[in-house]
Design a protein around this motif. Structure first.
Motif, PDB file in Angstrom:
ATOM      1  N   CYS A 148       0.736  -1.105  -0.048  1.00 29.46           N
ATOM      2  CA  CYS A 148       0.050   0.084  -0.008  1.00 29.46           C
ATOM      3  C   CYS A 148       1.085   1.379  -0.050  1.00 29.46           C
ATOM      4  O   CYS A 148       0.768   2.243  -0.830  1.00 29.46           O
ATOM      5  CB  CYS A 148      -0.697  -0.012   1.139  1.00 29.46           C
ATOM      6  SG  CYS A 148      -2.363  -1.154   0.891  1.00 29.46           S
ATOM      7  N   CYS A 150       4.154   1.653  -0.830  1.00 25.35           N
ATOM      8  CA  CYS A 150       4.829   1.729  -2.218  1.00 25.35           C
ATOM      9  C   CYS A 150       4.118   2.191  -3.344  1.00 25.35           C
ATOM     10  O   CYS A 150       4.427   2.918  -4.149  1.00 25.35           O
ATOM     11  CB  CYS A 150       5.471   0.427  -2.438  1.00 25.35           C
ATOM     12  SG  CYS A 150       6.885   0.012  -1.324  1.00 25.35           S
ATOM     13  N   LYS A 151       2.873   1.570  -3.485  1.00 22.08           N
ATOM     14  CA  LYS A 151       1.760   2.148  -4.484  1.00 22.08           C
ATOM     15  C   LYS A 151       1.481   3.538  -4.344  1.00 22.08           C
ATOM     16  O   LYS A 151       1.417   4.298  -5.522  1.00 22.08           O
ATOM     17  CB  LYS A 151       0.689   1.173  -4.328  1.00 22.08           C
ATOM     18  CG  LYS A 151       0.968  -0.182  -5.202  1.00 22.08           C
ATOM     19  CD  LYS A 151      -0.561  -1.321  -5.281  1.00 22.08           C
ATOM     20  CE  LYS A 151      -0.217  -2.165  -6.101  1.00 22.08           C
ATOM     21  NZ  LYS A 151      -1.462  -2.906  -6.461  1.00 22.08           N
ATOM     22  N   GLU A 152       1.379   3.988  -3.250  1.00 20.38           N
ATOM     23  CA  GLU A 152       0.905   5.428  -2.778  1.00 20.38           C
ATOM     24  C   GLU A 152       2.073   6.239  -3.229  1.00 20.38           C
ATOM     25  O   GLU A 152       1.923   7.351  -3.854  1.00 20.38           O
ATOM     26  CB  GLU A 152       0.865   5.850  -1.529  1.00 20.38           C
ATOM     27  CG  GLU A 152       0.299   6.962  -0.913  1.00 20.38           C
ATOM     28  CD  GLU A 152      -0.802   7.563  -1.449  1.00 20.38           C
ATOM     29  OE1 GLU A 152      -1.397   8.364  -1.175  1.00 20.38           O
ATOM     30  OE2 GLU A 152      -1.817   6.318  -1.471  1.00 20.38           O
ATOM     31  N   MET A 154       4.340   5.487  -5.535  1.00 19.55           N
ATOM     32  CA  MET A 154       4.736   5.320  -7.103  1.00 19.55           C
ATOM     33  C   MET A 154       3.519   6.131  -7.681  1.00 19.55           C
ATOM     34  O   MET A 154       3.763   6.248  -9.067  1.00 19.55           O
ATOM     35  CB  MET A 154       4.785   3.867  -7.437  1.00 19.55           C
ATOM     36  CG  MET A 154       6.080   3.051  -6.764  1.00 19.55           C
ATOM     37  SD  MET A 154       5.867   1.297  -6.876  1.00 19.55           S
ATOM     38  CE  MET A 154       5.996   0.984  -8.523  1.00 19.55           C
ATOM     39  N   ALA A 155       2.544   6.364  -7.258  1.00 16.70           N
ATOM     40  CA  ALA A 155       1.662   7.099  -7.915  1.00 16.70           C
ATOM     41  C   ALA A 155       2.067   8.531  -8.107  1.00 16.70           C
ATOM     42  O   ALA A 155       1.410   9.066  -8.819  1.00 16.70           O
ATOM     43  CB  ALA A 155       0.384   6.984  -7.062  1.00 16.70           C
ATOM     44  N   GLN A 156       2.717   8.797  -6.930  1.00 21.40           N
ATOM     45  CA  GLN A 156       3.105  10.436  -7.104  1.00 21.40           C
ATOM     46  C   GLN A 156       4.514  10.444  -7.777  1.00 21.40           C
ATOM     47  O   GLN A 156       4.753  11.567  -8.195  1.00 21.40           O
ATOM     48  CB  GLN A 156       3.213  10.793  -5.773  1.00 21.40           C
ATOM     49  CG  GLN A 156       2.014  10.744  -4.936  1.00 21.40           C
ATOM     50  CD  GLN A 156       2.216  11.353  -3.699  1.00 21.40           C
ATOM     51  OE1 GLN A 156       2.664  12.351  -3.218  1.00 21.40           O
ATOM     52  NE2 GLN A 156       1.733  10.799  -2.362  1.00 21.40           N
ATOM     53  N   TYR A 157       5.395   9.580  -7.958  1.00 28.50           N
ATOM     54  CA  TYR A 157       6.728   9.696  -8.502  1.00 28.50           C
ATOM     55  C   TYR A 157       7.190   8.533  -9.157  1.00 28.50           C
ATOM     56  O   TYR A 157       6.805   7.241  -8.905  1.00 28.50           O
ATOM     57  CB  TYR A 157       7.729   9.637  -7.315  1.00 28.50           C
ATOM     58  CG  TYR A 157       7.458  10.955  -6.168  1.00 28.50           C
ATOM     59  CD1 TYR A 157       8.160  12.002  -6.386  1.00 28.50           C
ATOM     60  CD2 TYR A 157       6.924  10.771  -5.027  1.00 28.50           C
ATOM     61  CE1 TYR A 157       7.893  13.138  -5.497  1.00 28.50           C
ATOM     62  CE2 TYR A 157       6.809  11.555  -3.963  1.00 28.50           C
ATOM     63  CZ  TYR A 157       7.205  13.128  -4.362  1.00 28.50           C
ATOM     64  OH  TYR A 157       7.052  13.949  -3.635  1.00 28.50           O
ATOM     65  N   ASN A 158       7.961   8.817 -10.310  1.00 30.29           N
ATOM     66  CA  ASN A 158       8.522   7.975 -11.114  1.00 30.29           C
ATOM     67  C   ASN A 158       9.859   7.316 -10.656  1.00 30.29           C
ATOM     68  O   ASN A 158      10.912   7.977 -10.621  1.00 30.29           O
ATOM     69  CB  ASN A 158       8.713   8.303 -12.444  1.00 30.29           C
ATOM     70  CG  ASN A 158       9.259   7.290 -13.383  1.00 30.29           C
ATOM     71  OD1 ASN A 158       8.998   5.953 -13.178  1.00 30.29           O
ATOM     72  ND2 ASN A 158      10.043   7.629 -14.468  1.00 30.29           N
ATOM     73  N   ASN A 180       2.066  -7.740  -6.683  1.00 36.32           N
ATOM     74  CA  ASN A 180       1.720  -6.401  -6.908  1.00 36.32           C
ATOM     75  C   ASN A 180       2.516  -5.545  -7.106  1.00 36.32           C
ATOM     76  O   ASN A 180       2.303  -4.370  -7.784  1.00 36.32           O
ATOM     77  CB  ASN A 180       0.987  -6.141  -5.489  1.00 36.32           C
ATOM     78  CG  ASN A 180      -0.163  -6.648  -5.229  1.00 36.32           C
ATOM     79  OD1 ASN A 180      -1.342  -6.135  -5.578  1.00 36.32           O
ATOM     80  ND2 ASN A 180      -0.407  -7.578  -4.419  1.00 36.32           N
TER      81      ASN A 180
END
Length: 217
Positions: A148, A150-152, A154-158, A180
């Motif tokens: 959860c 890491c996905k949060e 990765m949604a904001q940063y590459n 995941n």
């Protein structure tokens, strides 16, 4: 285990002693020693991860001449989930001593049925665009919290790369991370096959946060 999963105790080393002391119910009574052994294992995994990072050749001037030395091309960012992961995180920043850090507050919301969801309360981080992120947490049990978080992020940063490090992981937790976050590199000092109905790893070591900092009221 998949090739992008590194298990430290597959090879005999002094790390096995630190891990054994962490698990030992008698030695665990010494909070300082419990925290220190996590810190030591963090240092060891930091060293192992450092072997996979990119380096740049540089000239270093000594009093007698010039030496060519390969140095890190870019510092990673070291992240942890409060509070249990703090001693483990300390080991990483002892070695990556120029790295920035990120901190996450997250908790389980448990239902009467025993099922739970992960609530992320806050993420405090430097800029992560194009960075290598090392997410370290003492226990990788179900894997839901780390996925959860890491996905949060990765949604904001590459991110350039993502590493997840744990002292002890469960087989189920690693499988959840793999499903995941397929490109992540997982690092663990040991992997245990069982978990209780409350998602504690067996044999594991107990509640890492309570053992390091005292029982929650």
């Amino acid at each position: 285990m998949p090739t992008n999963t590194f298990i430290l105790n597959k090879t005999n080393s002094i790390a096995n002693q630190f891990l054994a002391e962490l698990r030992d119910v008698n030695i665990q009574q010494d909070k300082y020693r419990f925290r220190k052994n996590q810190e030591r294992l963090g240092e060891i995994l930091a060293y192992e991860i450092s072997k996979t990072l990119p380096y740049t050749a540089t000239d270093v001037h000594t009093p007698l001449g010039t030496a060519n030395v390969n140095q890190l091309a870019d510092q990673p960012v070291i992240a942890t989930i409060l509070r249990a992961g703090l001693p483990f995180h300390q080991g990483f920043i002892n070695f990556f001593d120029r790295a920035d850090s990120a901190f996450v507050t997250a908790c389980r919301k448990v239902k009467k049925s025993g099922a739970f969801t992960i609530q992320i309360d806050h993420i405090s981080n430097p800029r992560l665009e194009g960075k290598t992120l090392i997410m370290c947490d003492t226990m990788l049990a179900t894997g839901q919290s780390i996925v959860c978080v890491c996905k949060e992020i990765m949604a904001q940063y590459n991110l350039k790369a993502l590493h997840i490090a744990a002292v002890i992981a469960s087989t189920e937790g690693i499988a959840h991370v793999r499903a995941n976050l397929p490109k992540v590199q997982v690092w663990a000092c040991a992997v245990d096959d069982e978990m209780t109905s409350k998602a504690y790893i067996v044999p594991g070591l107990g509640d890492a946060g309570d053992l390091a900092f005292g029982e929650k009221a």
